[in-house]
Design an enzyme around this catalytic site. Structure first.
Site, short mmCIF file in Angstrom:
data_model
loop_
_atom_site.label_atom_id
_atom_site.label_comp_id
_atom_site.label_asym_id
_atom_site.label_seq_id
_atom_site.Cartn_x
_atom_site.Cartn_y
_atom_site.Cartn_z
N HIS A 185 32.87 37.74 49.72
CA HIS A 185 33.99 38.66 49.54
C HIS A 185 35.01 37.98 48.65
CE1 HIS A 185 36.76 41.98 50.64
NE2 HIS A 185 37.69 41.05 50.47
N CYS A 186 35.28 38.58 47.50
CA CYS A 186 36.17 37.97 46.52
C CYS A 186 37.51 38.68 46.54
CB CYS A 186 35.55 38.05 45.11
SG CYS A 186 36.56 37.24 43.85
N PRO A 187 38.57 38.02 47.00
CA PRO A 187 39.89 38.68 47.00
C PRO A 187 40.44 38.89 45.60
CG PRO A 187 40.10 36.39 47.68
CD PRO A 187 38.63 36.66 47.58
#
Length: 390
Positions: free
Chosen positions: A188-190
């Protein structure tokens, strides 16, 4: 009791009652079908009637886009005119191409379904959760935590997801931030505001590679610009005074280029090995886990084939059908069988052996009003109903 003369009321001779009209607002509400994105169980946000999907916590995405836009705009306004005059006209063209590639790839990564798997239906969940042990006991047993499958002659364990009520397919993981099971989950890439999975990994890889080239290109061009302005013994201070925006670009690019280049190199290694970040961190196929056989069952043992499989394969369809309509359940509702019957016009009922209705007091004279009486149940057996005057 006086003898009574009964008068039969034929139900079939009465006019059919018309149901009261339903409010238009209720009919419009029932006719308006809801789309699946409106009742989506995950923690996502949808835009443009479900066409775009992002994570619920996507606050860093505007920062990422803002840094790229600000740095590029400053470069085109303060550096490109000087470099075109003293070097070549291809500098803004190269920068423009890299900028377009980076922005488009970022938006595709952020607004694309990463490969979310739909949750099990109640029937599917009940079928899995009602599994019993081999002893034949009829008591309820919780579903097993894992299930084993064989992929390329190697045993792979599938974990059960208690949120989605299903066994996760190979390389699938549940994202705690988005609350979804994502196929071929990478991370999960913010910075992009979304999960990176099977359907948007190629866009993410294109984004970080193009951003690496863009950052390094702007950094080199800004350094060249300041070096040319500092020639002739005028010094770096004079160059910064002539173009103060170049100092801002230089700082932003210097602080970000190393991390972006390192990220691009790491994901290039993952693509060449046909691995995911999740698998590499857990050490699923590198001997760090409990598995004895550490060979990667998904690798083709060829760098070019692995790259083509990850980046150039056909785009899988989205499985959540977020713009589809929610099926309306055809549940039959219990309808009251009592119907209001309008009565015929007022008639006098003759009583044999008694006074005439004109001789009766007003309280005793039975008159059927012209307006309908309170609800009179109609017998569904077809039997006639009677009224009597005592």
């Amino acid at each position: 009791m006086n003898n009574c003369e009964y008068q039969q009321i034929e139900p079939l001779s009465l006019p059919n009652p018309t149901p009261p009209p339903r409010p238009a607002a209720v009919e419009e509400e029932e006719e308006k079908a809801r789309r699946k994105w409106e009742v989506f169980p995950g923690k996502n946000r949808f835009y443009c009637d479900g066409r775009f999907i992002v994570a619920q916590q996507s606050g860093v995405l505007p920062l990422t886009l803002g840094l790229i836009l600000v740095t590029t705009v400053l470069f085109f306004v303060f550096d490109c005119p000087f470099l075109v005059k003293h070097l070549t006209v291809f500098i803004p063209a190269i920068g423009g191409v890299l900028f377009v590639f980076a922005v488009i790839s970022l938006l595709q990564t952020s607004f694309t379904d990463p490969g979310i798997l739909p949750r099990a239906t109640p029937d599917e969940a009940a079928y899995i959760e009602k599994q019993i042990d081999n002893s034949g006991s009829s008591t309820y047993q919780p579903p097993p935590r894992t299930k084993e499958v064989v992929i390329n002659q190697q045993v792979v364990k599938l974990k059960y997801c208690f949120t989605c009520k299903m066994f996760r397919p190979p390389r699938t993981s549940h994202c705690s931030l988005c609350d979804n099971c994502v196929e071929r989950f990478d991370h999960h890439c913010p910075w992009v505001g979304n999960c990176v999975g099977k359907r948007n990994y190629r866009f993410f890889y294109t984004f970080i590679v193009s951003l690496s080239f863009l950052t390094a290109f702007i950094f080199g061009c800004v350094a060249t610009h300041l070096a040319l302005r500092a020639q002739g013994g005028r010094g770096l201070i004079f160059a910064l005074q002539e173009s103060p925006a170049s100092a801002v670009e230089l700082v932003i690019c210097f602080l970000s280029v190393w991390s972006i280049l390192g990220l691009s190199g790491f994901h290039t290694y993952l693509v060449a090995s046909n691995l995911t970040t999740n698998e590499d961190i857990k050490g699923s196929w590198s001997g760090k886990s409990e598995a004895e056989d550490t060979g990667n069952p998904y690798s083709y043992n060829n760098i070019l084939t692995n790259c083509c499989s990850v980046l150039c394969g056909p785009m899988p369809p989205s499985l959540i059908d977020r713009r589809g309509f929610v099926p309306v359940e055809q549940s039959s509702q219990t309808v009251s069988m009592e119907m209001v019957l309008p009565m015929p016009a007022a008639k006098e009922i003759k009583v044999v052996g008694g006074p005439t209705p004109s001789q009766l007091p007003p309280s005793r004279a039975l008159q059927v009003p012209s307006s309908p009486l309170p609800a009179t149940p109609l017998s569904l057996t077809g039997r006639p109903q009677f009224s009597c005057l005592f």
